[in-house]
Design an enzyme around this catalytic site. Structure first.
Site, PDB file in Angstrom:
ATOM      1  N   LYS A 112       0.820  -1.215   0.000  1.00 39.07           N
ATOM      2  CA  LYS A 112       0.000   0.000   0.000  1.00 39.07           C
ATOM      3  C   LYS A 112       0.858   1.270   0.000  1.00 39.07           C
ATOM      4  O   LYS A 112       0.419   2.310  -0.477  1.00 39.07           O
ATOM      5  CB  LYS A 112      -0.926   0.022   1.210  1.00 39.07           C
TER       6      LYS A 112
HETATM    7  C1  LIG Z   1      -4.181  -4.765   0.196  1.00 43.53           C
HETATM    8  C2  LIG Z   1      -3.356  -5.975   0.131  1.00 43.53           C
HETATM    9  C3  LIG Z   1      -3.601  -6.961  -0.827  1.00 43.53           C
HETATM   10  C4  LIG Z   1      -4.763  -6.888  -1.793  1.00 43.53           C
HETATM   11  O1  LIG Z   1      -4.604  -5.872  -2.753  1.00 43.53           O
HETATM   12  P1  LIG Z   1      -5.867  -5.337  -3.573  1.00 43.53           P
HETATM   13  O2  LIG Z   1      -5.355  -4.184  -4.348  1.00 43.53           O
HETATM   14  O3  LIG Z   1      -6.871  -4.909  -2.534  1.00 43.53           O
HETATM   15  O4  LIG Z   1      -6.363  -6.437  -4.399  1.00 43.53           O
HETATM   16  C5  LIG Z   1      -2.739  -8.040  -0.881  1.00 43.53           C
HETATM   17  N1  LIG Z   1      -1.716  -8.169  -0.011  1.00 43.53           N
HETATM   18  C6  LIG Z   1      -1.458  -7.242   0.930  1.00 43.53           C
HETATM   19  C7  LIG Z   1      -0.329  -7.447   1.864  1.00 43.53           C
HETATM   20  C8  LIG Z   1      -2.260  -6.105   1.029  1.00 43.53           C
HETATM   21  O5  LIG Z   1      -1.998  -5.191   1.955  1.00 43.53           O
END
Ligand SMILES: *Cc1c(COP(=O)(O)O)cnc(C)c1O
Length: 498
Positions: A112
């Site tokens: 993120k």
């Molecule tokens: C948010 C997240 C995901 C999923 O990503 P999306 O964009 O919501 O599909 C996968 N792995 C981790 C560690 C995340 O923080």
């Protein structure tokens, strides 16, 4: 480039406006109005560029209302000292065919950060460019990682306020500690008695509550979103798919023009949608492999063309993917149907009303041409962490391990040996308990989170990430809890008393 809503209610919106609004007033998501394409020369030019330069070249294609210097400023502020690896998004070889794209070297140790370190800078500039006078209030629903990454990105950013909701008991202990110890005069964190979908629905309701919005506007405040429904979250994620491809050319793993696969551990469908946009722009992609955990609504959808959220919700060891409503799928359906907002609006209405929708055969075919869906349950995920570590010495977090396990299933199913990049979305230290359990079994049962960090560090020889190390010594600053129906009141209490 201008943007329009997937539900048809708004068009001709600049990137700055779309980023400021987050979600369109009709409940739809903003998408580019025209297609961006690049050629192999463009991709070849990326090979000798830094990550920052790559970002500049790609972001300027979509955010063309930002001046070159403005973008360069956002990029250098975002991808600098806060990242522990100067490559920002390094590609690491597991074997000849398989690579890891590590997206967790940012301050909160999950992918993120790739978007949320830059979004606040896009937003501050958007506020100036659009002559906005109101304070922008960022509301976030988090399944664990977005919340901390948004807090870290927005803390003490001028002209902004941030309120984060997380499902009480639905995030890992490290994720919780990261959020409740967050500093910054403009930050609030609230635990919601419900699961992630309750939390996300609560935030969506607040966004579309006209009475509430009016009250706020009288106080000189306006809502926006830092969830992956915001185009400003999605567009920085396109960059690393190109970057990974350029790195593979650089390392000699592939020739320019050769197709590769990406495996993406998926929840809200934001990360994998960015991969789709990269492919649509001209990045040579063979398959996008959509990896889910036990909450396998997307696996079923890709196979059947039926999106059905009426099913049990599982709390898994990959909590950031514990999601039954993958919001960004709406953008894909819109794009695959020639930007048909009537069709998309109808499906989304059915999802809200009946809890399911079925796409037509042509849409299903178009999806299956690119996407392959699979899932991994907790036992399989744990086994994958253990076996990959034993075989190659590479330590994966639980989300990355879901992707690895699904990739193994894909290869057995398809015999496809196309060079593949697994998108590694979190540091193994962030999900230390499950990762340590995979390596050491029940022996670790009584160890604290922080003993586990030391244990993993000793075992792997990797440093404990700075953002996780001293969390137990930090003061808990956020203690609010609310019921799922109490989210609007909780927000208003905070904002009206500011
Ligand atoms: C948010 C997240 C995901 C999923 O990503 P999306 O964009 O919501 O599909 C996968 N792995 C981790 C560690 C995340 O923080």
């Amino acid at each position: 480039m201008t943007y329009k809503s997937t539900r048809g209610g708004m068009s001709g919106v600049t990137a700055a406006e779309a980023i400021k609004m987050g979600i369109a007033p009709d409940g739809g998501l903003f998408v580019p109005e025209s297609k961006v394409t690049v050629d192999l020369d463009f991709i070849n030019e990326l090979v000798d560029c830094s990550y920052l330069k790559r970002a500049e070249k790609i972001l300027s294609l979509y955010l063309d209302d930002y001046a070159g210097e403005e973008l360069a400023d956002c990029i250098s502020k975002a991808y600098g000292d806060k990242f522990s690896n100067s490559e920002i998004a390094p590609v690491v070889a597991i074997n000849e065919h398989l690579h890891m794209l590590e997206l967790w070297h940012g301050p909160t140790c999950a992918f993120k950060d790739m978007a949320l370190q830059i979004l606040p800078h896009f937003l501050v500039k958007a506020i100036k460019k659009t002559g906005e006078k109101a304070e922008i209030v960022i509301l976030v629903a988090t399944s664990g990682d977005t919340g901390k990454a948004a807090l870290e990105g927005f803390a003490d950013v001028e002209g902004t306020r941030i309120v984060v909701f997380y499902p009480n008991g639905g995030v890992s202990e490290m994720q919780r500690l990261q959020m409740v110890t967050q500093k910054g005069g403009n930050t609030d964190v609230i635990a919601v008695n419900g699961n992630f979908d309750d939390t996300q629905n609560g935030v969506k309701k607040i966004f579309t509550d006209e009475a509430l919005k009016e009250k706020l506007e009288r106080k000189g405040k306006k809502f926006s979103s830092a969830n992956s429904i915001n185009w400003g979250r999605l567009v920085p994620q396109i960059v690393y798919y190109f970057s990974a491809y350029a790195d593979l050319i650089k390392k000699g793993g592939i020739k320019a023009g050769e197709k590769i696969n990406f495996v993406v551990p998926t929840g809200n469908f934001g990360n994998i949608l960015a991969a789709w946009y990269a492919m649509d722009m001209g990045l040579p992609v063979n398959r996008l492999i959509c990896a889910s955990n036990q909450n396998n609504v997307l696996t079923d959808f890709i196979i059947n063309g039926v999106y059905n959220r009426k099913r049990d919700f599982y709390k898994t060891i990959s909590p950031s993917m514990d999601i039954l409503i993958s919001s960004n799928l709406e953008r894909l359906l819109f794009e695959l149907n020639g930007k048909n907002s009537d069709l998309v609006s109808e499906w989304m209405r059915e999802l809200t009303k009946k809890g399911e929708y079925r796409v037509d055969g042509r849409t299903k075919e178009r999806i299956q041409k690119v996407f392959w869906g699979g899932y991994s349950n907790d036992d399989e995920t744990i086994a994958s962490i253990r076996s990959v570590y034993q075989e190659s010495g590479y330590l994966m977090d639980t989300h990355t391990a879901v992707a690895m396990d699904v990739y193994d299933k894909y290869v057995i199913y398809s015999r496809d040996l196309t060079p593949t990049v697994i998108v590694s979305t979190a540091s193994p230290f962030k999900f230390n308990r499950s990762v340590a359990k995979a390596l050491f079994g029940d022996k670790i049962k009584n160890m604290s989170e922080f003993e586990l960090l030391s244990l993993l560090s000793r075992e792997t020889g990797w440093d404990i990430p700075a953002g996780l190390k001293d969390l137990n010594k930090k003061e808990v600053l956020h203690k609010k809890v609310c019921e799922k129906d109490g989210m609007p009141d909780a927000v208003m209490e905070i904002l009206l008393n500011d």
